[in-house]
Design a protein around this motif. Structure first.
Motif, PDB file in Angstrom:
ATOM      1  N   ALA A   1       0.833  -1.118   0.124  1.00 20.22           N
ATOM      2  CA  ALA A   1       0.049  -0.031  -0.145  1.00 20.22           C
ATOM      3  C   ALA A   1       0.969   1.132   0.138  1.00 20.22           C
ATOM      4  CB  ALA A   1      -0.985   0.018   1.236  1.00 20.22           C
ATOM      5  N   THR A   2       0.358   2.307  -0.727  1.00 23.64           N
ATOM      6  CA  THR A   2       1.358   3.324  -0.773  1.00 23.64           C
ATOM      7  C   THR A   2       1.253   4.177   0.592  1.00 23.64           C
ATOM      8  OG1 THR A   2      -0.497   4.708  -1.963  1.00 23.64           O
ATOM      9  CG2 THR A   2       1.090   3.633  -3.374  1.00 23.64           C
ATOM     10  N   LEU A   3       0.202   4.213   1.084  1.00 26.85           N
ATOM     11  CA  LEU A   3       0.235   4.913   2.500  1.00 26.85           C
ATOM     12  C   LEU A   3       0.599   3.960   3.936  1.00 26.85           C
ATOM     13  CD1 LEU A   3      -0.147   7.520   3.888  1.00 26.85           C
ATOM     14  CD2 LEU A   3      -2.746   7.160   4.247  1.00 26.85           C
ATOM     15  N   VAL A   4       1.558   3.973   4.297  1.00 23.59           N
ATOM     16  CA  VAL A   4       2.062   3.179   5.434  1.00 23.59           C
ATOM     17  C   VAL A   4       1.716   3.952   6.730  1.00 23.59           C
ATOM     18  CG1 VAL A   4       3.925   1.738   6.232  1.00 23.59           C
ATOM     19  CG2 VAL A   4       3.632   2.161   3.749  1.00 23.59           C
ATOM     20  N   LYS A   5       1.203   3.068   7.660  1.00 21.51           N
ATOM     21  CA  LYS A   5       0.994   3.732   8.959  1.00 21.51           C
ATOM     22  C   LYS A   5       2.010   2.845   9.960  1.00 21.51           C
ATOM     23  CE  LYS A   5      -3.902   4.995   8.688  1.00 21.51           C
ATOM     24  NZ  LYS A   5      -3.339   6.519   8.468  1.00 21.51           N
ATOM     25  N   GLY A   6       2.748   3.745  10.876  1.00 22.35           N
ATOM     26  CA  GLY A   6       3.451   3.184  11.661  1.00 22.35           C
ATOM     27  C   GLY A   6       3.379   3.287  13.287  1.00 22.35           C
ATOM     28  N   ILE A   7       4.251   3.301  14.019  1.00 25.69           N
ATOM     29  CA  ILE A   7       4.190   3.472  15.437  1.00 25.69           C
ATOM     30  C   ILE A   7       4.264   4.758  15.938  1.00 25.69           C
ATOM     31  CG2 ILE A   7       5.210   1.272  15.833  1.00 25.69           C
ATOM     32  CD1 ILE A   7       7.606   2.707  16.666  1.00 25.69           C
ATOM     33  N   ASN A   8       3.543   5.341  17.018  1.00 25.62           N
ATOM     34  CA  ASN A   8       3.586   6.504  17.508  1.00 25.62           C
ATOM     35  C   ASN A   8       2.836   7.549  16.564  1.00 25.62           C
ATOM     36  OD1 ASN A   8       5.127   5.232  19.526  1.00 25.62           O
ATOM     37  ND2 ASN A   8       7.144   6.058  18.691  1.00 25.62           N
ATOM     38  N   GLY A   9       1.981   7.228  15.877  1.00 27.38           N
ATOM     39  CA  GLY A   9       1.046   7.904  14.989  1.00 27.38           C
ATOM     40  C   GLY A   9       1.977   8.459  13.883  1.00 27.38           C
ATOM     41  N   PHE A  10       3.058   8.055  13.374  1.00 26.87           N
ATOM     42  CA  PHE A  10       3.552   8.400  12.001  1.00 26.87           C
ATOM     43  C   PHE A  10       3.109   7.595  10.837  1.00 26.87           C
ATOM     44  CE2 PHE A  10       6.872  11.342  13.368  1.00 26.87           C
ATOM     45  CZ  PHE A  10       7.045  11.012  14.959  1.00 26.87           C
ATOM     46  N   GLU A  11       3.099   8.349   9.815  1.00 29.04           N
ATOM     47  CA  GLU A  11       2.877   7.690   8.666  1.00 29.04           C
ATOM     48  C   GLU A  11       3.751   8.194   7.388  1.00 29.04           C
ATOM     49  OE1 GLU A  11      -1.528   8.254   8.267  1.00 29.04           O
ATOM     50  OE2 GLU A  11      -1.056   9.970   6.765  1.00 29.04           O
ATOM     51  N   ALA A  12       3.747   7.533   6.260  1.00 25.93           N
ATOM     52  CA  ALA A  12       4.517   8.037   5.247  1.00 25.93           C
ATOM     53  C   ALA A  12       3.777   7.427   3.945  1.00 25.93           C
ATOM     54  CB  ALA A  12       5.921   7.285   5.259  1.00 25.93           C
ATOM     55  N   GLU A  13       3.934   8.384   2.915  1.00 22.93           N
ATOM     56  CA  GLU A  13       3.216   7.786   1.721  1.00 22.93           C
ATOM     57  C   GLU A  13       4.528   7.727   0.537  1.00 22.93           C
ATOM     58  OE1 GLU A  13       0.471  10.875   0.176  1.00 22.93           O
ATOM     59  OE2 GLU A  13      -0.155   9.599  -1.541  1.00 22.93           O
ATOM     60  N   PHE A  14       4.426   6.577  -0.052  1.00 24.43           N
ATOM     61  CA  PHE A  14       5.368   6.466  -1.112  1.00 24.43           C
ATOM     62  C   PHE A  14       4.637   6.981  -2.464  1.00 24.43           C
ATOM     63  CE2 PHE A  14       8.146   4.305  -3.583  1.00 24.43           C
ATOM     64  CZ  PHE A  14       7.547   3.652  -4.966  1.00 24.43           C
TER      65      PHE A  14
END
Lengths: 112, 114
Positions: free
Chosen positions: B54-67
């Motif tokens: 998936a192009t939008l990735v959710k991580g820990i501590n409320g962070f996310e990143a978009e490819f």
């Protein structure tokens, strides 16, 4: 469970001396990596082991650097004839096949 | 050859403000992309990873990143900064998901102002 551990946490040595840095990976992790982090920089890959063998040692800067992992668990990074430019934090990471890399706290090496 | 560029060695935001840390990569093959965080005197901790699912990735501590392939970017965001987010953040790329060497950017130091 226990994470990746590295000893010593700090090492100060004189220029020209030999040093060994130790990494204890997470139990069962077959892959082990060494990185070097200079001040203000990101970690730089040195070498990667899969089991006992070095699968990729393309990051070792020169022949003064050598690493072993004789039983497929603990690894030792060896630096001969240390130079001041070798001063850095040496990071170790381990992973299961296809898994994420877990990093240790690092060994800070200072060459005086 | 793979490389990673993090724009801005130091980013400062106010508590509660948007956090945006920039990362651009170059890779000759489809990349796997990672964000790591390093707190003082601690080891690197994985925040999130992109592995083409998936192009939008959710991580820990409320962070996310978009490819974004067209922009060769993988920027890290968090809607509202907390004081505990102050740390060094590293973007990294590899060919493989796990058992492959990581190529890191030079890092971005995030400071949170009260």
């Amino acid at each position: 469970g226990a994470g990746v551990s590295q000893t010593p946490s700090n090492k100060v040595t004189e220029k020209g001396k030999y040093v060994e840095l130790r990494c204890d990976p997470i139990s069962g992790h077959t892959a082990l990596y060494w990185y070097r982090q200079s001040l203000g920089q990101g970690p730089e890959f040195l070498i990667y082991f899969q089991g006992t063998g070095a699968a990729d040692d393309s990051g070792l800067p020169n022949d003064r650097f050598f690493a072993v992992r004789p039983e497929g668990s603990v690894s030792t990074l060896k630096i001969q004839r240390t130079e001041r430019g070798d001063s850095a934090v040496y990071l170790c990471a381990s992973s299961s096949p296809g898994g994420k890399q877990y990093f240790g706290p690092g060994t800070r090496l200072t060459v005086t | 050859a793979q490389s990673v560029t993090q724009l801005g060695s130091h980013v400062s935001v106010s508590e509660g403000a948007l956090v945006l840390l920039r990362c651009n990569y170059s890779s000759s093959v489809p990349p796997y992309l990672f964000w790591y965080v390093q707190y003082p005197n601690q080891g690197l901790q994985l925040l999130l990873k992109y592995t083409s699912a998936a192009t939008l990735v959710k991580g820990i501590n409320g962070f996310e990143a978009e490819f974004k392939k067209s922009e060769t970017s993988f920027h890290l965001t968090k809607p509202s900064a907390h004081m505990s987010d102050a740390a060094e953040y590293f973007c990294a790329v590899s060919y493989g998901q796990g058992a492959q060497k990581l190529v890191f950017g030079q890092g971005t130091r995030l400071t949170i102002n009260p």
